[in-house]
Design a protein around this motif. Structure first.
Motif, short mmCIF file in Angstrom:
data_model
loop_
_atom_site.label_atom_id
_atom_site.label_comp_id
_atom_site.label_asym_id
_atom_site.label_seq_id
_atom_site.Cartn_x
_atom_site.Cartn_y
_atom_site.Cartn_z
N GLY A 86 7.18 -2.19 -31.36
CA GLY A 86 6.86 -1.48 -30.05
C GLY A 86 7.32 -2.25 -28.88
N ALA A 87 6.81 -2.16 -27.61
CA ALA A 87 7.39 -2.57 -26.18
C ALA A 87 6.57 -2.62 -25.21
CB ALA A 87 8.55 -1.55 -25.99
N GLU A 88 6.43 -3.56 -24.37
CA GLU A 88 5.87 -4.16 -23.32
C GLU A 88 6.28 -3.02 -22.31
OE1 GLU A 88 3.93 -7.71 -20.53
OE2 GLU A 88 5.12 -8.04 -22.74
N VAL A 89 5.34 -2.26 -21.59
CA VAL A 89 5.97 -2.31 -20.04
C VAL A 89 5.63 -2.69 -18.71
CG1 VAL A 89 5.51 0.71 -18.76
CG2 VAL A 89 4.74 -0.08 -21.07
N LEU A 90 6.86 -2.58 -18.21
CA LEU A 90 6.31 -3.65 -16.95
C LEU A 90 7.01 -3.22 -15.90
CD1 LEU A 90 8.29 -6.61 -19.15
CD2 LEU A 90 6.20 -6.75 -18.66
N ILE A 91 6.95 -3.05 -14.33
CA ILE A 91 6.02 -2.73 -13.10
C ILE A 91 7.43 -3.68 -12.59
CG2 ILE A 91 5.00 -4.28 -11.98
CD1 ILE A 91 5.54 -0.69 -11.23
N ARG A 92 8.56 -2.89 -12.01
CA ARG A 92 9.53 -3.42 -11.06
C ARG A 92 9.56 -2.93 -9.55
NH1 ARG A 92 9.36 -6.86 -14.42
NH2 ARG A 92 10.66 -7.33 -16.08
N SER A 136 14.74 2.55 -18.47
CA SER A 136 14.03 3.90 -19.24
C SER A 136 15.55 4.63 -20.45
CB SER A 136 13.59 4.34 -18.74
OG SER A 136 12.65 5.93 -19.31
N ALA A 137 16.65 4.53 -19.43
CA ALA A 137 16.95 5.38 -20.43
C ALA A 137 17.91 4.11 -20.90
CB ALA A 137 18.10 5.90 -19.42
N VAL A 179 1.24 -0.98 0.05
CA VAL A 179 -0.15 -0.17 -0.26
C VAL A 179 0.88 1.52 0.09
CG1 VAL A 179 -1.71 1.34 0.97
CG2 VAL A 179 -1.93 -1.30 0.68
N SER A 180 2.23 1.43 1.00
CA SER A 180 3.10 2.80 0.32
C SER A 180 3.31 2.59 -0.03
CB SER A 180 3.73 1.94 1.87
OG SER A 180 4.73 3.15 1.90
N ALA A 181 4.09 1.44 -1.18
CA ALA A 181 4.44 1.95 -2.41
C ALA A 181 3.77 2.58 -3.86
CB ALA A 181 5.79 0.54 -2.42
N LEU A 182 2.14 2.22 -3.70
CA LEU A 182 1.89 2.32 -4.30
C LEU A 182 1.32 3.79 -4.14
CD1 LEU A 182 -0.85 -0.89 -5.53
CD2 LEU A 182 1.52 -0.18 -6.13
N THR A 183 1.29 4.01 -3.39
CA THR A 183 0.45 5.55 -2.43
C THR A 183 1.49 6.67 -2.90
OG1 THR A 183 0.59 5.06 -0.46
CG2 THR A 183 -1.05 4.28 -1.56
N SER A 184 2.92 6.14 -2.45
CA SER A 184 4.17 7.32 -2.89
C SER A 184 4.45 6.86 -4.05
CB SER A 184 4.42 6.80 -1.18
OG SER A 184 5.33 5.21 -1.64
N GLY A 185 4.90 6.16 -4.21
CA GLY A 185 6.14 4.83 -5.62
C GLY A 185 7.02 4.92 -5.13
N ASP A 186 7.42 4.88 -3.77
CA ASP A 186 9.00 4.88 -3.34
C ASP A 186 9.43 3.33 -4.15
OD1 ASP A 186 8.60 7.01 -2.33
OD2 ASP A 186 8.39 6.65 -0.23
N GLY A 187 9.90 3.27 -5.06
CA GLY A 187 10.94 1.96 -5.17
C GLY A 187 10.18 1.15 -6.33
N LEU A 188 9.41 2.14 -6.71
CA LEU A 188 8.64 1.34 -7.99
C LEU A 188 8.97 1.95 -9.51
CD1 LEU A 188 4.75 1.68 -6.87
CD2 LEU A 188 6.04 -0.54 -7.36
N ARG A 189 9.05 1.38 -10.07
CA ARG A 189 9.80 2.11 -11.51
C ARG A 189 9.34 0.89 -13.13
NH1 ARG A 189 13.44 -1.86 -9.88
NH2 ARG A 189 14.61 -2.80 -11.59
N VAL A 190 9.17 1.62 -13.75
CA VAL A 190 8.77 0.65 -14.92
C VAL A 190 9.71 0.58 -15.87
CG1 VAL A 190 6.95 1.44 -14.90
CG2 VAL A 190 8.20 2.45 -16.27
N VAL A 191 9.90 -1.08 -16.82
CA VAL A 191 10.72 -1.08 -17.91
C VAL A 191 10.32 -1.51 -18.92
CG1 VAL A 191 12.42 -2.14 -15.78
CG2 VAL A 191 10.94 -3.70 -16.74
N PHE A 192 11.44 -1.53 -19.75
CA PHE A 192 10.36 -1.96 -21.39
C PHE A 192 10.77 -3.31 -21.85
CE2 PHE A 192 10.34 2.72 -20.18
CZ PHE A 192 9.48 3.38 -19.72
N GLN A 193 10.04 -3.88 -22.37
CA GLN A 193 10.30 -5.32 -23.43
C GLN A 193 10.84 -4.59 -24.85
OE1 GLN A 193 9.86 -8.86 -22.05
NE2 GLN A 193 11.99 -9.96 -23.11
#
Length: 450
Positions: A222-228, A431-432, A196-210
């Motif tokens: 194209g690419a798929e966006v994946l949560i980490r 992302s980079a 709950v804390s991570a989803l509400t604050s975004g702390d530690g979350l990022r997306v990667v792209f395959q």
């Protein structure tokens, strides 16, 4: 007691075992025979939930599971073991011994993975059942279990001799190597409060792209966006742990909102670089059926100055509890707003022909399990060839997932697959790295349409 039984008692006496059976009578019979074999440490579970509690409470080396046509818990057991192991809370993955009452004469124990034994039984096995469940189907299911690190044997009945043979075979098998967990993650996983804390604050979350590639030109299309999620204490948390917790807490829409926001930000960056490719975001049926979702996404894309077709929504497998009429309406609304919709994991779980024929999609993705087997079994090649023809029939784009070697790429091209993703092409990128990769540059040079 004979010398044979004395030897068995010595060999099995230190085994810690669990009997999974809904019938107390059956469990008692199995338990009594195990005692005769010298097994002193055993427990009983009547359901998968009880089984999970027992496995987490104490180390278990073998689970003897009843197989029955109207009791699926024994069949579901390998899947439970895989899920529990993914959390890092199992000290070891137990071996599995399936048992029941065979119809037809089957001697000894049946290996779920040794081709020599399975092939020797093959001419007869199709005609045998274990409490109404096909023995040949059990052997195939056991091979799938082995592929994820779970050793399975099949005892044709629960008599002393069958159990002894099955246990003996299991103990003779090499234990499959388990994933290595970090010391902090090996005993615990994040709590629901952490999620709950991570989803509400975004702390530690990022997306990667395959990236997804044209298999012939190797251009990115194209690419798929994946949560980490990187937890401050437990490190990287596998999606197999995070996503079920998110769904259980009812926070799937919050997670989706986080990912789609990052996807649109990345689409803007791609647009500024002159790269016209779509990005795909996974969504459960529950999320897709959120009132007003199509309007909200289309509005965000319009305000960003992006064509709606650049955003793709992939329907994940967890949709059986959602009303099909609502799902159909929601998918149609997304497509009506210009947003592409894709059916993920076709060929696995609930991604069925019936769903494909009843729901409106722009794209279908072949499950990675089929793709990884394409070089190994003729049946997988035939299924993929049939899926290619099916995609043409429904006028759908087709993406193949789970491509792990160049041989598979060549075979997929021969079968008519044009677009794919997988480790043989590119692993998920930060992302980079995604923005600066050579593959993206190729897509720009080729000016490929989305």
């Amino acid at each position: 007691m004979t010398l044979t039984k004395v030897g068995a008692a010595i060999r099995f006496q230190k085994l810690r075992m669990l009997v999974l059976s809904r019938e107390g009578r059956v469990a008692r019979q199995i338990g009594a025979n195990l005692e005769c074999l010298g097994v002193n440490h055993q427990a009983h579970a009547a359901t998968l939930a009880e089984c999970a509690s027992e496995l987490l409470a104490r180390e278990t080396e073998v689970v003897v599971a009843e197989i029955h046509s109207d009791y699926s818990d024994g069949l579901m057991l390998p899947g439970l073991l895989r899920e529990l192991n993914a959390t890092g809370r199992l000290k070891r993955i137990p071996h599995v011994l399936w048992t029941g009452e065979a119809a037809g004469q089957v001697d000894g124990s049946i290996s779920g993975f040794q081709d020599s034994v399975a092939d020797a039984l093959a001419p007869q096995a199709w005609d045998h059942t274990l409490n109404g469940v096909s023995v040949s189907a059990l052997v195939s299911h056991a091979r799938l279990a082995l592929a994820v690190g779970i050793q399975v044997q099949i005892a044709p009945d629960s008599r002393l001799e069958s159990l002894e043979a099955g246990l003996g075979n299991l103990l003779d098998l090499p234990r499959v190597a388990q994933p290595v967990h970090t010391p902090s993650a090996s005993r615990s996983i994040p709590t629901e409060d952490d999620v709950v804390s991570a989803l509400t604050s975004g702390d530690g979350l990022r997306v990667v792209f395959q990236p997804q590639y044209d298999l012939v030109s190797r251009a990115v299309v194209g690419a798929e966006v994946l949560i980490r999620w990187k937890h401050t204490r437990y490190g990287e948390i596998p999606p197999a742990v995070l996503i079920p917790m998110v769904n259980r807490l009812g926070l799937d829409l919050l997670l989706f909102s986080y990912i789609e926001k990052r996807a649109i930000e990345t689409l803007l960056a791609l647009d500024k670089a002159g790269i016209d490719i779509p990005l795909a975001v996974n969504a459960s049926a529950k999320t897709i059926c959120t009132p007003g979702l199509a309007e909200r996404l289309a509005g965000k894309m319009k305000r960003a100055g992006l064509p709606a077709r650049r955003l793709k929504i992939e329907l994940t497998e967890e949709f059986t509890s959602v009303d099909e009429l609502s799902l159909s309406a929601s998918l149609t609304a997304l497509r009506g707003r210009g947003i592409q919709v894709s059916l993920d994991d076709f060929g696995a779980g609930s991604a069925t022909l019936a769903l494909l024929s009843q729901m409106p999609f722009d794209e279908m993705k072949i499950d990675g399990t089929l793709v990884r087997a394409v070089a190994l079994t003729p049946a997988s090649r035939e299924i993929i060839a049939g899926t290619v023809a099916l995609a043409r029939l429904f006028n759908l784009r087709l993406v193949t997932e789970g491509i792990e070697d160049e041989t598979t790429i060549a075979l997929l091209c021969q079968l008519g697959c044009r677009v794919g993703q997988g480790y043989a092409l590119a692993r998920p990128m930060e992302s980079a790295d995604f923005m600066s990769s050579t593959a993206i540059a190729q897509a720009l040079e080729a000016h490929l349409p989305a």
